[in-house]
Structures are given as C-alpha cells and as structure tokens.
Design a protein around this motif. Structure first.
Motif, PDB file in Angstrom:
ATOM      1  N   HIS A 140       0.802  -1.221   0.000  1.00 48.31           N
ATOM      2  CA  HIS A 140       0.000   0.000   0.000  1.00 48.31           C
ATOM      3  C   HIS A 140       0.836   1.274   0.000  1.00 48.31           C
ATOM      4  O   HIS A 140       0.344   2.327  -0.402  1.00 48.31           O
ATOM      5  N   PHE A 141       2.088   1.190   0.443  1.00 52.41           N
ATOM      6  CA  PHE A 141       2.962   2.358   0.536  1.00 52.41           C
ATOM      7  C   PHE A 141       4.315   2.031  -0.068  1.00 52.41           C
ATOM      8  O   PHE A 141       4.706   0.878  -0.159  1.00 52.41           O
ATOM      9  N   LYS A 142       5.042   3.084  -0.432  1.00 52.25           N
ATOM     10  CA  LYS A 142       6.426   2.908  -0.866  1.00 52.25           C
ATOM     11  C   LYS A 142       7.280   2.730   0.377  1.00 52.25           C
ATOM     12  O   LYS A 142       7.132   3.471   1.344  1.00 52.25           O
ATOM     13  N   VAL A 143       8.143   1.738   0.348  1.00 53.94           N
ATOM     14  CA  VAL A 143       8.999   1.466   1.505  1.00 53.94           C
ATOM     15  C   VAL A 143      10.461   1.435   1.094  1.00 53.94           C
ATOM     16  O   VAL A 143      10.794   1.181  -0.060  1.00 53.94           O
ATOM     17  N   VAL A 144      11.305   1.705   2.072  1.00 58.46           N
ATOM     18  CA  VAL A 144      12.743   1.592   1.916  1.00 58.46           C
ATOM     19  C   VAL A 144      13.219   0.672   3.022  1.00 58.46           C
ATOM     20  O   VAL A 144      12.823   0.835   4.179  1.00 58.46           O
ATOM     21  N   ARG A 145      14.031  -0.287   2.656  1.00 65.15           N
ATOM     22  CA  ARG A 145      14.613  -1.188   3.653  1.00 65.15           C
ATOM     23  C   ARG A 145      16.075  -0.810   3.845  1.00 65.15           C
ATOM     24  O   ARG A 145      16.824  -0.705   2.880  1.00 65.15           O
ATOM     25  N   VAL A 146      16.433  -0.594   5.089  1.00 65.13           N
ATOM     26  CA  VAL A 146      17.816  -0.300   5.446  1.00 65.13           C
ATOM     27  C   VAL A 146      18.227  -1.387   6.425  1.00 65.13           C
ATOM     28  O   VAL A 146      17.851  -1.352   7.598  1.00 65.13           O
ATOM     29  N   GLY A 147      18.928  -2.386   5.914  1.00 63.71           N
ATOM     30  CA  GLY A 147      19.202  -3.569   6.722  1.00 63.71           C
ATOM     31  C   GLY A 147      17.869  -4.237   7.038  1.00 63.71           C
ATOM     32  O   GLY A 147      17.070  -4.508   6.146  1.00 63.71           O
ATOM     33  N   ASN A 148      17.596  -4.465   8.315  1.00 62.62           N
ATOM     34  CA  ASN A 148      16.324  -5.060   8.736  1.00 62.62           C
ATOM     35  C   ASN A 148      15.237  -4.013   8.965  1.00 62.62           C
ATOM     36  O   ASN A 148      14.083  -4.366   9.153  1.00 62.62           O
ATOM     37  N   ALA A 149      15.615  -2.748   8.966  1.00 62.74           N
ATOM     38  CA  ALA A 149      14.651  -1.678   9.249  1.00 62.74           C
ATOM     39  C   ALA A 149      13.798  -1.371   8.022  1.00 62.74           C
ATOM     40  O   ALA A 149      14.292  -1.357   6.896  1.00 62.74           O
ATOM     41  N   ILE A 150      12.520  -1.144   8.264  1.00 64.71           N
ATOM     42  CA  ILE A 150      11.587  -0.760   7.212  1.00 64.71           C
ATOM     43  C   ILE A 150      11.181   0.686   7.470  1.00 64.71           C
ATOM     44  O   ILE A 150      10.765   1.029   8.579  1.00 64.71           O
TER      45      ILE A 150
END
Length: 68
Positions: free
Chosen positions: A42-52
């Motif tokens: 539903h949204f654009k996401v960015v993953r930085v390592g395990n963080a969303i």
C-alpha cells in the motif's frame, strides 16, 4: 553541514519516513496489521538492513484516499 548546525539549534530536518510502529499508532491498529499493509504494497517502503521505513508522502496519499 547545515543539517548538523540545524540539529544543534533544534531545527531538525523534516522527517520523510515513518516506521511501521508509527503507522500502527497513527492508524490505531496493531503492529501485525501495520506490517500486513506494508507487505500488501500500500505504501512505498525503503529497507535499510532489517529496518523498514515507509515514505511519508505515499502513506499520506494512501490515507487521504481512504478518508471519507
């Protein structure tokens, strides 16, 4: 360099992302439901390592479309 100076002065740059926990709190839903919304795309996401991190702009656009 300006961001460092602004942070020291208390003028932190505007946030551009939310965490899944923040989305859950904003929507007054559980973390599992918030993760489901992310997984469903539903949204654009960015993953930085395990963080969303969820794009604030895409989340706000989605929420505005859901508003009555």
């Amino acid at each position: 360099m300006n961001q460092t100076i602004d942070s020291v002065r208390g003028n932190a740059p505007e946030r551009r992302t939310y965490t899944v926990e923040e989305i859950a709190k904003i929507l007054n839903i559980g973390r599992t439901s918030a993760y489901s919304l992310v997984k469903e795309g539903h949204f654009k996401v960015v993953r930085v390592g395990n963080a969303i991190r969820i794009s604030k702009k895409s989340f706000d656009k989605w929420l505005d479309a859901k508003s009555f």
